[in-house]
Design an enzyme around this catalytic site. Structure first.
Site, PDB file in Angstrom:
ATOM      1  N   LEU A  21       0.794  -1.235   0.000  1.00 38.73           N
ATOM      2  CA  LEU A  21       0.000   0.000   0.000  1.00 38.73           C
ATOM      3  C   LEU A  21       0.827   1.286   0.000  1.00 38.73           C
ATOM      4  CD1 LEU A  21      -2.697  -1.059   2.640  1.00 38.73           C
ATOM      5  CD2 LEU A  21      -2.884  -1.108   0.147  1.00 38.73           C
ATOM      6  N   SER A  22       2.130   1.180   0.246  1.00 34.13           N
ATOM      7  CA  SER A  22       2.907   2.408   0.486  1.00 34.13           C
ATOM      8  C   SER A  22       3.875   2.719  -0.643  1.00 34.13           C
ATOM      9  CB  SER A  22       3.673   2.296   1.804  1.00 34.13           C
ATOM     10  OG  SER A  22       2.878   2.729   2.866  1.00 34.13           O
ATOM     11  N   GLY A  24       6.583   4.415  -2.635  1.00 31.75           N
ATOM     12  CA  GLY A  24       7.741   5.182  -2.139  1.00 31.75           C
ATOM     13  C   GLY A  24       8.472   4.441  -1.031  1.00 31.75           C
ATOM     14  N   ASN A  25       7.795   3.425  -0.477  1.00 39.40           N
ATOM     15  CA  ASN A  25       8.405   2.549   0.533  1.00 39.40           C
ATOM     16  C   ASN A  25       8.765   1.258  -0.221  1.00 39.40           C
ATOM     17  OD1 ASN A  25       8.558   0.373   2.353  1.00 39.40           O
ATOM     18  ND2 ASN A  25       7.025   1.202   3.747  1.00 39.40           N
ATOM     19  N   SER A  28       7.626  -2.270   1.013  1.00 43.50           N
ATOM     20  CA  SER A  28       6.173  -2.495   0.884  1.00 43.50           C
ATOM     21  C   SER A  28       5.833  -2.898  -0.549  1.00 43.50           C
ATOM     22  CB  SER A  28       5.424  -1.214   1.295  1.00 43.50           C
ATOM     23  OG  SER A  28       4.140  -1.160   0.744  1.00 43.50           O
ATOM     24  N   ARG A 129      -3.244   4.747   6.050  1.00 43.42           N
ATOM     25  CA  ARG A 129      -2.745   5.293   7.310  1.00 43.42           C
ATOM     26  C   ARG A 129      -3.578   6.497   7.768  1.00 43.42           C
ATOM     27  NH1 ARG A 129       3.198   4.358   8.962  1.00 43.42           N
ATOM     28  NH2 ARG A 129       1.878   4.178  10.815  1.00 43.42           N
ATOM     29  N   GLU A 163       3.583  13.069   9.612  1.00 43.09           N
ATOM     30  CA  GLU A 163       3.832  11.647   9.856  1.00 43.09           C
ATOM     31  C   GLU A 163       4.494  11.419  11.208  1.00 43.09           C
ATOM     32  OE1 GLU A 163       3.715   8.947   7.031  1.00 43.09           O
ATOM     33  OE2 GLU A 163       2.350  10.268   5.969  1.00 43.09           O
ATOM     34  N   HIS A 231      10.552   8.341   5.111  1.00 41.96           N
ATOM     35  CA  HIS A 231      10.566   9.108   6.356  1.00 41.96           C
ATOM     36  C   HIS A 231      12.026   9.419   6.678  1.00 41.96           C
ATOM     37  CE1 HIS A 231       6.634   6.932   7.649  1.00 41.96           C
ATOM     38  NE2 HIS A 231       6.338   8.150   7.281  1.00 41.96           N
ATOM     39  N   CYS A 348      10.952   2.379  13.666  1.00 39.80           N
ATOM     40  CA  CYS A 348       9.553   2.635  13.264  1.00 39.80           C
ATOM     41  C   CYS A 348       8.575   2.084  14.275  1.00 39.80           C
ATOM     42  CB  CYS A 348       9.234   1.952  11.939  1.00 39.80           C
ATOM     43  SG  CYS A 348      10.213   2.460  10.559  1.00 39.80           S
TER      44      CYS A 348
HETATM   45  O1  SUG Z   1       4.030   4.119   6.275  1.00 41.07           O
HETATM   46  N1  SUG Z   1       4.453   0.668   5.766  1.00 41.07           N
HETATM   47  C1  SUG Z   1       4.682   1.847   6.583  1.00 41.07           C
HETATM   48  C2  SUG Z   1       6.021   1.756   7.236  1.00 41.07           C
HETATM   49  C3  SUG Z   1       6.223   2.865   8.239  1.00 41.07           C
HETATM   50  C4  SUG Z   1       7.596   2.923   8.756  1.00 41.07           C
HETATM   51  N2  SUG Z   1       7.715   3.949   9.718  1.00 41.07           N
HETATM   52  C5  SUG Z   1       8.778   4.750   9.901  1.00 41.07           C
HETATM   53  N3  SUG Z   1       9.723   4.872   9.005  1.00 41.07           N
HETATM   54  N4  SUG Z   1       8.832   5.449  10.965  1.00 41.07           N
HETATM   55  C6  SUG Z   1       4.563   3.125   5.759  1.00 41.07           C
HETATM   56  O2  SUG Z   1       5.021   3.124   4.609  1.00 41.07           O
HETATM   57  C7  SUG Z   1       3.102  -0.834   4.415  1.00 41.07           C
HETATM   58  C8  SUG Z   1       1.687  -1.359   4.374  1.00 41.07           C
HETATM   59  C9  SUG Z   1       1.464  -2.346   3.267  1.00 41.07           C
HETATM   60  O3  SUG Z   1       2.015  -2.215   2.202  1.00 41.07           O
HETATM   61  O4  SUG Z   1       0.654  -3.264   3.490  1.00 41.07           O
HETATM   62  C10 SUG Z   1       3.227   0.392   5.295  1.00 41.07           C
HETATM   63  O5  SUG Z   1       2.257   1.073   5.545  1.00 41.07           O
END
Ligand code: SUG
Length: 417
Positions: A21-22, A24-25, A28, A129, A163, A231, A348
């Site tokens: 769902l994220s 840029g991450n 994920s 989120r 955030e 982040h 995190c």
């Molecule tokens: O917001 N992952 C979170 C990870 C948060 C990490 N927090 C810090 N760096 N402080 C995010 O990207 C993944 C959910 C998914 O893909 O199912 C997710 O929300």
């Protein structure tokens, strides 16, 4: 009043899954559609808390939020049974486990009314989120309900993304003394979104009553966001007088240096150059998404995920640093692989609050005995696996809801049901 650093870890919820769902991450996105292991994930999180206790640190918890979030789906005119899969994934997400995104915290010595201020994060950039904050706020209001010592704020308006503590760092000579607060925001992240807005950070600094001369707004480098640092806590972490950061973390590292050196005697920047650890390695290993802590024995300790030991450039850098008598005196390794696969490392998973533990609602504090009882609740109730294709299956939903209920009963927190 004995002010101490308390780490509040989010207990990894029974709906933990990999829905991708994220944007840029990178973790994920990479693990989208994998089968998750909520039970193993939650036990890993509890073991990390045990490791913190073993270091002599104070430890707290937050509980998973109600999932699926039926109220949120109802506001969207639908239900978990009937909604589109993309909404079901957002409504079932266990993302509140990443407590560093729960709120921004300014400890009492930094604020003009001498209270510890907390502003719950609106997390408005990612739909899954964006609906965390009401459930998080309800917990903050109980855990930090002592109004003599705490002020808990509503989220800043959703016009500006916030955030939480993941984009906030505090430097101080000792936890109980007045600190410098650094708010890191993003302007652009290349192809990826910048989630923290300057206006949100400024609003929080105002609401918390911080001294403008001891507050700095720092732009995160576009290069870092574009490389996957969604982040700031993926590329930098601070503890007491030490700022541990990758060379590419900030748009203007000299401005950060000048500000801190002028105001904090003994300030130390521990900077990792790209030549030693390329930013890509820093991000996959989560070297900086570590807990940098000061245990009672005085040996500043970095709690890193297993992935850091498995990344040769990172491990070599850490060994060299410790051997050369650098400010980080010890490295502890914890296994939080289930959370890591969604881009959530040791840092995190926790929200740092500097406060007197006696002023916190004891239901949110843990010791070894309580962690053992929580592990038992998890072993009995948490699903072993979740396939994202099953997120709307009635049997899974029933299990997830029953698991949370058992936890709340065990913690005497049924008022959060
Ligand atoms: O917001 N992952 C979170 C990870 C948060 C990490 N927090 C810090 N760096 N402080 C995010 O990207 C993944 C959910 C998914 O893909 O199912 C997710 O929300």
């Amino acid at each position: 009043m004995a002010l101490r650093e308390i780490n509040f870890d989010g207990i990894i919820g029974p709906s933990h899954n990999y829905a991708g769902l994220s944007f840029g991450n990178l973790a994920s996105t990479k693990n989208a559609g994998q089968i998750s292991q909520p039970r193993a994930a939650a036990l890993q999180g509890l073991d990390k808390m045990r490791a913190n206790l073993a270091l002599g640190l104070a430890q707290g918890i937050f509980v998973p939020l109600s999932r699926p979030n039926r109220d949120w789906l109802s506001a969207l005119g639908t239900t978990i049974e009937e909604c589109e899969p993309v909404l079901a994934a957002a409504a079932m997400s266990a993302s509140a486990m990443w407590a560093a995104n729960a709120a921004t915290v300014s400890p009492a010595p930094d604020t003009n009314d001498g209270k510890t201020h907390l502003t719950v994060a609106n997390l408005r950039t990612m739909p899954h989120r964006s609906h965390e904050w009401p459930g998080t706020l309800a917990q903050l209001r109980i855990a930090f309900g002592d109004r003599k010592h705490f002020a808990v704020h509503d989220p800043v308006p959703p016009a500006f993304g916030d955030e939480g503590a993941a984009n906030h760092m505090r430097l101080t000579s000792k936890h109980g003394e007045q600190g410098l607060e650094l708010f890191v925001y993003g302007v652009t992240g290349g192809a990826f979104p910048a989630r923290q807005h300057l206006q949100a950070s400024k609003a929080i600094a105002q609401l918390h009553g911080l001294d403008p001369d001891r507050t700095l707004f720092v732009e995160q480098s576009e290069e870092a966001i574009a490389a996957g640092a969604f982040h700031n806590d993926v590329v930098a972490v601070a503890n007491e007088n030490v700022l541990f950061a990758h060379e590419l973390a900030f748009a203007d590292r000299n401005a950060v240096l000048a500000f801190c050196e002028k105001r904090l005697p003994g300030f130390e920047l521990v900077e990792v150059p790209s030549a030693d650890v390329p930013i890509g390695d820093a991000i996959t290993s989560y070297l900086f998404n570590a807990q940098l802590v000061s245990p009672p024995d005085g040996e500043m300790t970095l709690v890193v995920p297993t992935e850091a030991r498995e990344t040769p450039t990172v491990w070599a850098w850490l060994e060299k640093h410790v051997a050369s008598n650098g400010p980080i005196r010890r490295v502890e390794v914890v296994d939080v692989r289930q959370s890591m696969a969604n881009g959530g490392g040791p840092a995190c998973l926790r929200l740092r609050v500097v406060a007197d533990p006696e002023t916190v609602d004891p239901r949110f504090m843990v010791d070894d005995g309580k962690l053992d009882r929580l592990s038992e609740v998890v072993r009995r109730n948490w699903p072993v696996e979740i396939d994202t294709a099953d997120l709307q299956k009635p049997a899974l939903i029933k299990d997830v809801e029953a698991a949370r209920k058992a936890l709340l009963e065990g913690l005497d927190l049924t008022q959060l049901a």
